[in-house]
Design an enzyme around this catalytic site. Structure first.
Site, PDB file in Angstrom:
ATOM      1  N   LYS A  46     -16.987  19.179  -1.652  1.00 15.50           N
ATOM      2  CA  LYS A  46     -16.671  18.067  -2.561  1.00 15.50           C
ATOM      3  C   LYS A  46     -17.966  17.337  -2.900  1.00 15.50           C
ATOM      4  CE  LYS A  46     -13.886  13.838  -2.839  1.00 15.50           C
ATOM      5  NZ  LYS A  46     -12.602  13.219  -2.586  1.00 15.50           N
ATOM      6  N   LYS A 100     -10.906  15.607   5.570  1.00 16.06           N
ATOM      7  CA  LYS A 100     -12.081  15.229   4.781  1.00 16.06           C
ATOM      8  C   LYS A 100     -13.049  14.370   5.592  1.00 16.06           C
ATOM      9  CE  LYS A 100     -13.084  11.845   2.159  1.00 16.06           C
ATOM     10  NZ  LYS A 100     -13.070  10.733   1.196  1.00 16.06           N
ATOM     11  N   ARG A 104       0.858  -1.202   0.000  1.00 13.48           N
ATOM     12  CA  ARG A 104       0.000   0.000   0.000  1.00 13.48           C
ATOM     13  C   ARG A 104       0.886   1.240   0.000  1.00 13.48           C
ATOM     14  NH1 ARG A 104      -3.151  -3.392   3.553  1.00 13.48           N
ATOM     15  NH2 ARG A 104      -2.364  -2.450   5.470  1.00 13.48           N
TER      16      ARG A 104
HETATM   17  C1  5MM Z   1     -10.668   7.268  -1.978  1.00 15.87           C
HETATM   18  O1  5MM Z   1     -11.900   6.733  -1.565  1.00 15.87           O
HETATM   19  C2  5MM Z   1     -12.573   7.359  -0.465  1.00 15.87           C
HETATM   20  C3  5MM Z   1     -13.380   6.364   0.307  1.00 15.87           C
HETATM   21  O2  5MM Z   1     -12.625   5.448   0.926  1.00 15.87           O
HETATM   22  P1  5MM Z   1     -13.361   4.453   1.973  1.00 15.87           P
HETATM   23  O3  5MM Z   1     -14.717   4.116   1.403  1.00 15.87           O
HETATM   24  O4  5MM Z   1     -12.450   3.297   2.021  1.00 15.87           O
HETATM   25  O5  5MM Z   1     -13.447   5.206   3.258  1.00 15.87           O
HETATM   26  C4  5MM Z   1     -13.663   8.294  -0.962  1.00 15.87           C
HETATM   27  O6  5MM Z   1     -14.223   9.040   0.113  1.00 15.87           O
HETATM   28  C5  5MM Z   1     -13.154   9.245  -1.965  1.00 15.87           C
HETATM   29  O7  5MM Z   1     -12.313  10.179  -1.348  1.00 15.87           O
HETATM   30  C6  5MM Z   1     -14.270   9.997  -2.648  1.00 15.87           C
HETATM   31  O8  5MM Z   1     -15.454   9.252  -2.766  1.00 15.87           O
HETATM   32  C7  5MM Z   1     -13.816  10.359  -4.023  1.00 15.87           C
HETATM   33  O9  5MM Z   1     -13.340   9.184  -4.664  1.00 15.87           O
HETATM   34  P2  5MM Z   1     -13.858   8.861  -6.123  1.00 15.87           P
HETATM   35  O10 5MM Z   1     -13.211   7.541  -6.438  1.00 15.87           O
HETATM   36  O11 5MM Z   1     -15.360   8.800  -6.039  1.00 15.87           O
HETATM   37  O12 5MM Z   1     -13.350  10.011  -6.963  1.00 15.87           O
END
Ligand code: 5MM
Length: 335
Positions: free
Chosen positions: A217, A134, A44
């Site tokens: 966001k 976030k 990772r």
């Molecule tokens: C990177 O993924 C984040 C969620 O991780 P977990 O579900 O494991 O907590 C997610 O919050 C992400 O930051 C946002 O949804 C934006 O990611 P995408 O892939 O939708 O651009």
């Protein structure tokens, strides 16, 4: 100008966007399993370190959202991850929610948890170098969802989170994600997303959050992934702009979209069109997870020691999205 507002402007300056690399270990394990790489802390770290030391970190990526495991790791050269990100000219951030759990009272919906002990955790992350944070609330669309309960409880949590983060001198990213899953039309997505966002701002204002010191966001306005009625990218851009114009207070400096399961190109193309038609004062950028990492992860999985090759793939995606924030992207740049 407030310190928080300056952090927002630095993250989103000159067409830069955000890399969402805050997958929890469970999600990252699924992503790695999909490409047949064992999900160990070392792997990772290796993938993430590869991205964080790519040249696009200086040119395109204004901020990186980390997960708890990563913010505490060191690179192979013994540099702390937040230090590496800062050295590259970007800004380290951290996901501080502890995940979306079943919502009591409406068990088919989710409420995001993590408020207990948050003030103390924030102080720790601040010391580790985080400048922003976030928290993601998730909402599903069906005939009856999102329910009032889900909208009110998630908005309340997002606002309490944001107020605590600003108290600790960091910028909160407020992420209310209305999921793409389902048969709903774009019109329903528009109506429900508008309501969700308005509800969030009611609560943020009630909790005295400085709106100049946050980044929103949101999802783009899309038809559900099982919907029979698809819409064009032009319509996505126009509906998304209309929704945000009507539901986001003008003090908010920046909006950074999530990709939410769109393909890499779709997420870039939609962002490009949003910026083409943007008649607001909001900076419209990206905070993509999958849409920035998918091809890089696929490439890397074939030879996890090919750092340069992986960075090339990632740099391309970052560059395309940064061009899209200036509406300078076109399909022919993708070949
Ligand atoms: C990177 O993924 C984040 C969620 O991780 P977990 O579900 O494991 O907590 C997610 O919050 C992400 O930051 C946002 O949804 C934006 O990611 P995408 O892939 O939708 O651009």
């Amino acid at each position: 100008m407030s310190e928080l507002h300056n952090i927002v402007l630095k993250i989103l300056e000159k067409g830069k966007g955000i890399l969402a690399a805050d997958e929890s270990t469970g999600t990252m394990t699924k992503r790695l399993n999909n490409v047949n790489v064992p999900s160990t802390p070392e792997n990772r770290l290796l993938f993430r370190e590869t991205l964080f030391s790519a040249s696009s970190m200086s040119e395109c990526i204004g901020g990186v959202i980390l997960y708890d495991e990563t913010i505490k790791q060191e690179t192979s050269k013994k540099i702390k991850i937040p230090e590496l990100i800062s050295k590259m000219g970007s800004t380290p951030g951290i996901k501080v929610d502890t995940g979306a759990k079943v919502l009591a009272g409406s068990p088919d919906e989710k409420i995001t948890e993590g408020l207990d002990g948050l003030r103390e955790r924030l102080k720790e992350y601040y010391k580790l170098g985080a400048k922003f944070t976030k928290w993601r609330g998730v909402y599903t669309i069906t005939k009856n969802f999102p329910s009032k309960l889900s909208m009110r409880s998630n908005a309340h949590s997002l606002a309490r989170y944001a107020a605590l983060v600003q108290e600790c001198k960091m910028v909160p990213i407020v992420e209310p994600e209305v999921l793409m899953d389902g048969e709903h039309s774009a019109k329903e997505c528009y109506e429900k997303t508008s309501e969700v966002i308005k509800r969030c701002f009611d609560e943020l204002i009630l909790h005295k959050v400085d709106l100049k010191g946050i980044i929103l966001k949101p999802n783009m306005i899309l038809a559900g992934n099982k919907s029979k009625n698809t819409i064009s990218n032009e319509e996505v851009a126009k509906l998304t702009l209309k929704c945000l114009k009507n539901s986001v207070p003008s003090e908010v400096p920046g909006i950074a979209f999530l990709s939410g399961g769109q393909s890499e190109i779709e997420a870039t193309e939609n962002l490009n069109l949003i910026n083409k038609y943007n008649d607001t004062n909001f900076i419209m950028s990206y905070s993509y997870g999958r849409a920035l990492q998918q091809s890089a992860l696929k490439f890397w999985s074939k030879n996890i020691q090919d750092i340069k090759g992986t960075q090339k793939v990632f740099n391309h995606r970052a560059k395309m999205n940064t061009l899209a924030t200036q509406s300078k992207w076109s399909k022919d740049l993708e070949v």
